[in-house]
Each structure stands twice: as C-alpha cells, then as structure tokens.
Design a protein around this motif. Structure first.
Motif, PDB file in Angstrom:
ATOM      1  N   LEU A 172      28.218  -8.922 -46.620  1.00 13.12           N
ATOM      2  CA  LEU A 172      29.035  -7.720 -45.886  1.00 13.12           C
ATOM      3  C   LEU A 172      29.336  -6.691 -46.964  1.00 13.12           C
ATOM      4  O   LEU A 172      29.214  -5.332 -46.678  1.00 13.12           O
ATOM      5  N   ARG A 173      29.415  -7.045 -48.357  1.00 12.03           N
ATOM      6  CA  ARG A 173      29.809  -5.903 -49.350  1.00 12.03           C
ATOM      7  C   ARG A 173      28.590  -5.038 -49.498  1.00 12.03           C
ATOM      8  O   ARG A 173      28.822  -3.807 -49.944  1.00 12.03           O
ATOM      9  N   ALA A 174      27.472  -5.586 -49.163  1.00  9.14           N
ATOM     10  CA  ALA A 174      26.064  -4.885 -49.449  1.00  9.14           C
ATOM     11  C   ALA A 174      25.854  -3.805 -48.244  1.00  9.14           C
ATOM     12  O   ALA A 174      24.789  -3.260 -48.310  1.00  9.14           O
ATOM     13  N   ILE A 175      26.472  -4.039 -47.134  1.00 14.94           N
ATOM     14  CA  ILE A 175      26.416  -3.401 -45.889  1.00 14.94           C
ATOM     15  C   ILE A 175      27.536  -1.976 -45.777  1.00 14.94           C
ATOM     16  O   ILE A 175      28.642  -2.480 -45.839  1.00 14.94           O
ATOM     17  N   PRO A 176      27.146  -0.618 -45.688  1.00 14.00           N
ATOM     18  CA  PRO A 176      27.881   0.186 -45.508  1.00 14.00           C
ATOM     19  C   PRO A 176      28.831   0.465 -44.390  1.00 14.00           C
ATOM     20  O   PRO A 176      28.124  -0.378 -43.150  1.00 14.00           O
ATOM     21  N   GLY A 177      30.047   0.631 -44.085  1.00 15.13           N
ATOM     22  CA  GLY A 177      30.772   0.631 -43.011  1.00 15.13           C
ATOM     23  C   GLY A 177      30.090   1.259 -42.032  1.00 15.13           C
ATOM     24  O   GLY A 177      29.583   2.438 -42.327  1.00 15.13           O
ATOM     25  N   GLY A 178      30.163   1.160 -40.590  1.00 15.71           N
ATOM     26  CA  GLY A 178      29.747   2.090 -39.628  1.00 15.71           C
ATOM     27  C   GLY A 178      28.218   1.682 -39.414  1.00 15.71           C
ATOM     28  O   GLY A 178      27.575   2.119 -38.798  1.00 15.71           O
ATOM     29  N   ALA A 224      24.343 -11.132 -31.322  1.00 14.84           N
ATOM     30  CA  ALA A 224      25.483 -10.245 -30.950  1.00 14.84           C
ATOM     31  C   ALA A 224      24.963  -8.902 -31.951  1.00 14.84           C
ATOM     32  O   ALA A 224      24.853  -9.008 -33.152  1.00 14.84           O
ATOM     33  N   THR A 225      24.928  -7.745 -31.254  1.00 11.55           N
ATOM     34  CA  THR A 225      25.095  -6.538 -32.143  1.00 11.55           C
ATOM     35  C   THR A 225      26.365  -6.032 -32.352  1.00 11.55           C
ATOM     36  O   THR A 225      27.293  -5.697 -31.409  1.00 11.55           O
ATOM     37  N   VAL A 226      26.544  -5.843 -33.522  1.00 13.79           N
ATOM     38  CA  VAL A 226      28.181  -5.280 -33.998  1.00 13.79           C
ATOM     39  C   VAL A 226      28.013  -4.282 -34.989  1.00 13.79           C
ATOM     40  O   VAL A 226      27.241  -4.006 -35.768  1.00 13.79           O
ATOM     41  N   THR A 227      28.759  -3.116 -34.740  1.00 19.42           N
ATOM     42  CA  THR A 227      29.013  -2.048 -35.542  1.00 19.42           C
ATOM     43  C   THR A 227      30.221  -2.402 -36.479  1.00 19.42           C
ATOM     44  O   THR A 227      31.323  -2.210 -35.993  1.00 19.42           O
ATOM     45  N   THR A 228      29.558  -2.571 -37.594  1.00 16.35           N
ATOM     46  CA  THR A 228      30.856  -2.753 -38.613  1.00 16.35           C
ATOM     47  C   THR A 228      31.926  -1.710 -38.955  1.00 16.35           C
ATOM     48  O   THR A 228      31.609  -0.638 -38.771  1.00 16.35           O
ATOM     49  N   ARG A 229      32.879  -2.260 -39.452  1.00 11.39           N
ATOM     50  CA  ARG A 229      33.924  -1.220 -39.863  1.00 11.39           C
ATOM     51  C   ARG A 229      34.049  -1.297 -41.309  1.00 11.39           C
ATOM     52  O   ARG A 229      33.723  -2.057 -42.069  1.00 11.39           O
ATOM     53  N   LEU A 266      40.618  -2.057 -43.896  1.00 11.71           N
ATOM     54  CA  LEU A 266      40.947  -3.278 -43.919  1.00 11.71           C
ATOM     55  C   LEU A 266      42.438  -3.132 -43.669  1.00 11.71           C
ATOM     56  O   LEU A 266      43.305  -2.636 -44.529  1.00 11.71           O
ATOM     57  N   THR A 267      43.028  -3.988 -42.646  1.00 10.40           N
ATOM     58  CA  THR A 267      44.560  -4.169 -42.757  1.00 10.40           C
ATOM     59  C   THR A 267      44.502  -5.658 -42.817  1.00 10.40           C
ATOM     60  O   THR A 267      43.839  -6.620 -43.073  1.00 10.40           O
ATOM     61  N   ASP A 268      46.272  -6.209 -42.838  1.00 13.68           N
ATOM     62  CA  ASP A 268      46.369  -7.452 -43.215  1.00 13.68           C
ATOM     63  C   ASP A 268      45.684  -8.199 -42.127  1.00 13.68           C
ATOM     64  O   ASP A 268      45.542  -9.425 -42.561  1.00 13.68           O
ATOM     65  N   GLY A 269      45.637  -7.725 -40.993  1.00 12.32           N
ATOM     66  CA  GLY A 269      45.041  -8.795 -39.923  1.00 12.32           C
ATOM     67  C   GLY A 269      43.519  -8.729 -39.745  1.00 12.32           C
ATOM     68  O   GLY A 269      43.200  -9.408 -38.757  1.00 12.32           O
ATOM     69  N   GLY A 270      42.905  -8.090 -40.764  1.00 11.43           N
ATOM     70  CA  GLY A 270      41.454  -7.856 -40.448  1.00 11.43           C
ATOM     71  C   GLY A 270      40.536  -8.610 -41.558  1.00 11.43           C
ATOM     72  O   GLY A 270      39.290  -8.169 -41.537  1.00 11.43           O
ATOM     73  N   ALA A 271      41.196  -9.391 -42.251  1.00 11.12           N
ATOM     74  CA  ALA A 271      40.403  -9.993 -43.346  1.00 11.12           C
ATOM     75  C   ALA A 271      39.281 -10.983 -42.869  1.00 11.12           C
ATOM     76  O   ALA A 271      39.450 -11.555 -41.892  1.00 11.12           O
ATOM     77  N   THR A 272      38.174 -11.032 -43.665  1.00 10.69           N
ATOM     78  CA  THR A 272      36.937 -11.888 -43.506  1.00 10.69           C
ATOM     79  C   THR A 272      37.192 -13.003 -44.534  1.00 10.69           C
ATOM     80  O   THR A 272      36.940 -12.541 -45.591  1.00 10.69           O
ATOM     81  N   ARG A 298      37.600  -3.113 -51.401  1.00 13.68           N
ATOM     82  CA  ARG A 298      37.089  -1.972 -52.313  1.00 13.68           C
ATOM     83  C   ARG A 298      35.670  -1.465 -51.776  1.00 13.68           C
ATOM     84  O   ARG A 298      35.347  -0.286 -51.973  1.00 13.68           O
ATOM     85  N   GLU A 299      34.853  -2.323 -50.902  1.00 12.37           N
ATOM     86  CA  GLU A 299      33.552  -1.720 -50.938  1.00 12.37           C
ATOM     87  C   GLU A 299      33.049  -2.540 -49.539  1.00 12.37           C
ATOM     88  O   GLU A 299      33.562  -3.845 -49.113  1.00 12.37           O
ATOM     89  N   GLY A 300      31.955  -2.195 -48.862  1.00  8.87           N
ATOM     90  CA  GLY A 300      31.294  -2.647 -47.796  1.00  8.87           C
ATOM     91  C   GLY A 300      31.957  -2.714 -46.345  1.00  8.87           C
ATOM     92  O   GLY A 300      32.618  -1.790 -46.190  1.00  8.87           O
ATOM     93  N   SER A 301      31.670  -3.900 -45.670  1.00  9.44           N
ATOM     94  CA  SER A 301      31.653  -3.641 -44.289  1.00  9.44           C
ATOM     95  C   SER A 301      32.615  -4.910 -43.875  1.00  9.44           C
ATOM     96  O   SER A 301      32.866  -5.874 -44.580  1.00  9.44           O
ATOM     97  N   LEU A 302      33.223  -4.661 -42.568  1.00  8.90           N
ATOM     98  CA  LEU A 302      33.962  -5.923 -41.860  1.00  8.90           C
ATOM     99  C   LEU A 302      33.410  -6.100 -40.595  1.00  8.90           C
ATOM    100  O   LEU A 302      32.850  -5.093 -39.975  1.00  8.90           O
ATOM    101  N   LEU A 303      33.405  -7.341 -40.172  1.00  7.51           N
ATOM    102  CA  LEU A 303      33.292  -7.657 -38.788  1.00  7.51           C
ATOM    103  C   LEU A 303      34.438  -7.818 -38.193  1.00  7.51           C
ATOM    104  O   LEU A 303      34.393  -8.197 -36.861  1.00  7.51           O
ATOM    105  N   GLY A 304      35.569  -8.039 -38.672  1.00  6.73           N
ATOM    106  CA  GLY A 304      36.741  -7.995 -37.939  1.00  6.73           C
ATOM    107  C   GLY A 304      37.085  -9.432 -37.338  1.00  6.73           C
ATOM    108  O   GLY A 304      37.604  -9.596 -36.362  1.00  6.73           O
TER     109      GLY A 304
END
Length: 353
Positions: free
Chosen positions: A172-178, A194-199, A204-210, A221-227
């Motif tokens: 995930l850190r190696a994938i740009p957000g969006g 599943a196809t997901v457009t990363t954030r 990142l908020t407190d409720g969105g950690a992976t 600091r960097e990368g993407s989130l799947l939420g």
C-alpha cells in the motif's frame, strides 16, 4: 432509664446511618450462565455461515459474575462479608477511579469482543487453518464499502501477494493515493476480486487505519489506504459469529473457543455432558486467569456442571472455596481443555487443580 434510652437512640441512629451511608465497596455475586451451544431468545449464541453447524446434545457453559451498583451501604457490606455466595470488594477494583460506571461497562464490553476474536483465532488455529490477512471491519466512508466485507481474506493487492500485515503495508505504501487497484480475496472459501480506488494516506483519520498502530503511522506519511481494518488470523471457508449481549470482560474466551470447535470441528467434545468453565484465551491458545472464580463455581454447580474448567493460575483460589463444587480440571492451554474433555468422555479423571 435515661442511659438505656440514650443507648436505644444511638442504636437506632447507627442503624439508620448503616443502612443509608454508602461505603466504597461493591458486591459480586454468581452471574448468569450461557450455554454457548444453545440460544438466547431463540437466536444461536454461535452462528456458523458457509457450512452446516454440527448438532450436539451436551452443554459448554460460560459463567459470569454479577456486580452491584457502586456504593453499598454499610449494612449491605457487612451482610455480604458473612455470605459465602457474595464477594465484597473495594469499589476501585471494579470501577477504576476517573471512569464512570458506563465507561467501565463499555470497556468491559470491548474486552469481551476482543475475546471473541481471540477465541475464533485459537479455535481455527487448532483446526489447522492457515493464517492470512483478514478484514475485521471497514472505516467510515471506506473506498472498499460494498466491495470488501468482514471475514474476507486479502490475498493480493494490484497483483502483489499480501500474505501478512507487513507485506500488505509495504504494498500500500508503494501505491499512490487515488489509484484503482484489483484486490483479490477469499470469502467463505471462494475466491473473488474487487476493484477499489484507494484513498491517499494523507487523508487517514483515526478510524481508517489499516493494520496496527505502527502501520497506521507509516501510512500517514505516504501511500494508499483501502479503508479496512485487518488482522492476521486463521482463515476458514466459513464464518463464525458470536452474539452474547450484556456480558463484559475477557473471561469467556476459553469456553467460546471450545464452543466453536464443538460446532465446526467434527468431534463431540462434551459427549452429552454439561461442562462449564472460564478463562481468557489468546490467539495462540494460552489460557489466562480471571476474577471471581469461586462465584463462577457456584454458578456452575447451579446448572449441574459435571466438570468445571479452571485456568491453572486460578487453581489455588478455586480449591479454597468453602462451598461444594463440581469436579475441577486444571487448564493452561486450549489443548489442556480438549484433553480434559476427552478424559471426561472416556470416563477418566481429568488433570485436577
């Protein structure tokens, strides 16, 4: 006569004060019991989705401790001290200072839910299912909403395998957000994508950690989130759900793990007997001590338990119980509990406290 009158008045005054003035103690009593193989209000305590649930005639009963409101009266406290079925303890041991009763109940409820996860992990590990990265929940406004769901084992992201949390975080850190990525998963034993457009991790908020706290900090600091919230745990081709309301604390873990094994493991663990017990459990199957062991033994006796599973570290306290008790089996691990049940089925005496 005047002296006698004064004495009577003082007794009345002290009696009134004793009945009205609160003291910093609470009363603990044997709480309700729940057969984990049974139902509450017509709904199974343990539900299995994705495979047929094994039918069983025995009982695996978790025991609890009931707690009075904070602030017993002096009279109530004294009465409790002379009652073998009541334990009077300092208020702060049940309701920590600086935390309201409601906050304490909420913390205990969270501990129970954590014990559910540990029980499931320990049971599935006992059955030999492989450890994978498993979705345990979605963040608010998650980009994976409607695409991934609780219980999915994440196999790969963007074509890169994700066998553990560390690898998933690196991917995930190696994938740009969006970025639009394909997430391969296994759901109830069946593969899917599943196809997901990363954030962006910057959102990142407190409720969105992976992953864990360290992973969450790295994603800031960097990368993407799947939420999604994910854990490393054994992944089975079925889903287990546990529903026990109004129970708090982690002490049901052992019996919940045994209940899962009874319903999906293919072995009749109880042999038709009524077995009660208590104890925390870790994902590795280690059983930990709990509070209120003697009160839980009373509850086990009341439901006719033929064996009571006692965490090894609670054995000394269990043996000191003043009241009659069911046969006790000393357990330090989930395997110990399974051995005790096998001994019970075979007519042997399980390893005692």
């Amino acid at each position: 006569m005047a002296v006698l009158s004064v004495g009577v008045v003082l007794l009345v005054v002290f009696g009134v004060l004793g009945a009205a003035v609160p003291v910093p103690y609470v009363a603990q009593v044997p709480g309700p019991t729940f057969n984990t193989l049974g139902e509450i209000d017509g709904e199974p305590i343990i539900t299995v989705e994705g495979r047929e649930r094994t039918e069983t005639e025995g009982e695996l009963t978790l025991t609890t401790v009931g707690v009075s409101r904070a602030g017993l009266s002096l009279v109530e406290a004294v009465q409790g001290w002379f009652d073998d079925e009541v334990s009077v303890v300092p208020e702060e041991t049940v309701y920590p200072p600086g935390r309201s009763e409601e906050e304490t109940r909420e913390a205990n409820r969270r501990a129970f839910l954590t014990s559910e996860e540990a029980a499931e992990a320990a049971a599935l590990a006992e059955l030999g299912y492989p450890v994978k990265v498993v979705v345990r929940g979605l963040s608010e406004d998650s980009p994976a909403e409607g695409r991934l769901q609780e219980g999915d084992a994440v196999e790969s992201v963007g074509g890169r395998p994700t066998p553990d949390l560390e690898t998933l975080d690196a991917v995930l850190r190696a994938i740009p957000g969006g970025t639009e990525v394909t997430v391969a998963y296994t759901r109830l034993g069946r593969p899917g994508t599943a196809t997901v457009t990363t954030r962006s991790a910057a959102e990142l908020t407190d409720g969105g950690a992976t992953g864990g706290d360290a992973a969450a900090e790295a994603e800031r600091r960097e990368g993407s989130l799947l939420g999604v919230l994910v854990l490393e745990q054994p992944a089975a081709p079925f889903d287990v759900d546990i529903a026990v309301e109004d129970v708090g604390g982690p002490s049901a873990g052992l019996v919940l793990a045994l209940g899962i094994l009874e319903l999906v493991g293919g072995t009749d663990l109880t042999g038709g007997s009524t077995v009660a017990g208590t104890g925390t459990i870790g994902p590795d199957g280690r059983v930990g001590p709990i509070g209120g062991i003697q009160l839980k033994m009373i509850a086990a006796t009341e439901v006719g338990a033929e064996l009571f599973l006692v965490p090894a570290d609670n054995c000394a306290e269990a043996l000191a119980a003043p009241q009659p008790q069911p046969p006790l089996a000393r357990v330090a691990t989930l395997d110990d509990a399974l051995t005790a049940l096998a001994d019970l089925r075979a007519g042997r005496t399980p390893v005692p406290c």
